[in-house]
Design an enzyme around this catalytic site. Sequence first.
Site, PDB file in Angstrom:
ATOM      1  N   CYS A  12      41.964  35.395  50.660  1.00  0.00           N
ATOM      2  CA  CYS A  12      42.960  36.220  51.245  1.00  0.00           C
ATOM      3  C   CYS A  12      42.154  36.742  52.398  1.00  0.00           C
ATOM      4  O   CYS A  12      41.037  36.523  52.782  1.00  0.00           O
ATOM      5  CB  CYS A  12      43.241  37.300  50.524  1.00  0.00           C
ATOM      6  N   GLU A 128      35.964  47.074  42.676  1.00  0.00           N
ATOM      7  CA  GLU A 128      36.849  48.038  43.351  1.00  0.00           C
ATOM      8  C   GLU A 128      37.236  49.300  42.816  1.00  0.00           C
ATOM      9  O   GLU A 128      37.252  50.485  43.695  1.00  0.00           O
ATOM     10  CB  GLU A 128      38.123  47.013  43.734  1.00  0.00           C
ATOM     11  N   SER A 223      40.361  33.719  36.992  1.00  0.00           N
ATOM     12  CA  SER A 223      41.677  34.028  36.253  1.00  0.00           C
ATOM     13  C   SER A 223      42.913  33.935  37.377  1.00  0.00           C
ATOM     14  O   SER A 223      44.064  33.590  36.786  1.00  0.00           O
ATOM     15  CB  SER A 223      41.602  35.515  35.711  1.00  0.00           C
TER      16      SER A 223
HETATM   17 FE1  F3S Z   1      42.148  40.543  49.575  1.00  0.00          FE
HETATM   18 FE2  F3S Z   1      42.116  42.747  50.775  1.00  0.00          FE
HETATM   19 FE3  F3S Z   1      44.215  42.186  49.538  1.00  0.00          FE
HETATM   20  S1  F3S Z   1      40.362  41.727  49.679  1.00  0.00           S
HETATM   21  S2  F3S Z   1      43.357  40.618  47.770  1.00  0.00           S
HETATM   22  S3  F3S Z   1      43.300  41.360  51.366  1.00  0.00           S
HETATM   23  S4  F3S Z   1      43.286  44.051  49.187  1.00  0.00           S
END
Ligand code: F3S
Length: 283
Positions: A12, A128, A223
Site C-alpha cells: 500500500c 499500530e 492473513s
Molecule cells: Fe497502508 Fe497506511 Fe493504509 S500503511 S494500509 S496506507 S494506513
Amino acid sequence: MDVKVAKTAGFCFGVKRAVEEVYKVAETTKGTVYTYGPIIHNEEVVSDLEKKGVKVLETEEDLKNLTEGTVIIRSHGVPKYIYELLEERNISYVDVTCPFVLKIHRIVEKESAQGKHIVIVGDPNHPEVVGIKGWCQRKATIIKTKEDAKSFLAESGEKLCIVSQTTFNYNNFQEIVEILSEKGYDKLVLNTICNATQDRQSEAAQIAKQVDAMIVVGGKHSSNTQKLYEICKSECKDTYYIQTLADLDSEGFPSVQCVGITAGASTPNKIIEEVSKHVRIKF
Ligand code: F3S
C-alpha cells in the site's frame, strides 16, 4: 497471453513509502541504521536490508540500550514516549509512520486532552494499536470483538471518541459502534479505516471475474493474502496461491488465454513483476 496485473497489488502507499525510505536512509546515512521492529512482514525484504547493514531492533530494551545510529520508526507508528526516549538519548531517527496513522495519533491526542475517553477498535496486540494508545492523554480502551463492546462500561457523564485500527474490517467496526450506540453514550465516531485493503480486494474481485485463471502472490501466513485468495477463488475457480515464482510451475498452471495477478500487502513489486513476466513468456 493477456495478463492483467492489479494496480493495487502488493504494498500500500504507506508501506511503499516506508520501505523506499529505509533503502534511502541506508544508502545515505553514516553509522548503523536500525528499524524499530521489522519494516515489513516479508523475510526477503528484511534480509535484503540486512545485507545493506540495516538491523532490526526487536524490543524496547534493544532501543533503550542504543548509544548510536539512526532509528527508523516504521509505518505502524509508535507511542509518544518512544519519541521522547529517542530524544532524551540523542538518538537520531527517521519517522516513516504512515500519514493516515499519524492522523489518528493527532485525533486521539487532541480528543483525550479535551477529556474524552478514547475507544480504539482494533487488535490490542497490533503495534499500530499500541502506538495509537500511546498518544492518549488519559483513559483509553481497546475493543476487538462484539463481546468486548457488550461488556464495555464508561463512567457516568464520560464522552467517548471512537477510532479504529486502519486495517480493521469495516462491517465489524460498524457492529461494534452499533453496540456502543445502544448503550446511549455521548460519542464522537471517526471511521479511520484505510481504504487500501478494501481497494485491493475490490480490484482483485473485478479482475478475477474477467480472467480464465488468477494468481495471488503472498506469504502463506499473511492473513490479507489469504483473504485475497478466498475472494478471487469465489470469482474464478482456477485461482492459484503462490509465495514466489518457484511455486507456480509446481502448481501445474494451466494453459489459458487470460490471466489475472494480484498480491498481498507485503509482497514486493519485484516478485509481482517476476511472476507477470514469467507468465507472459512461459504460458
Ligand atoms: Fe497502508 Fe497506511 Fe493504509 S500503511 S494500509 S496506507 S494506513
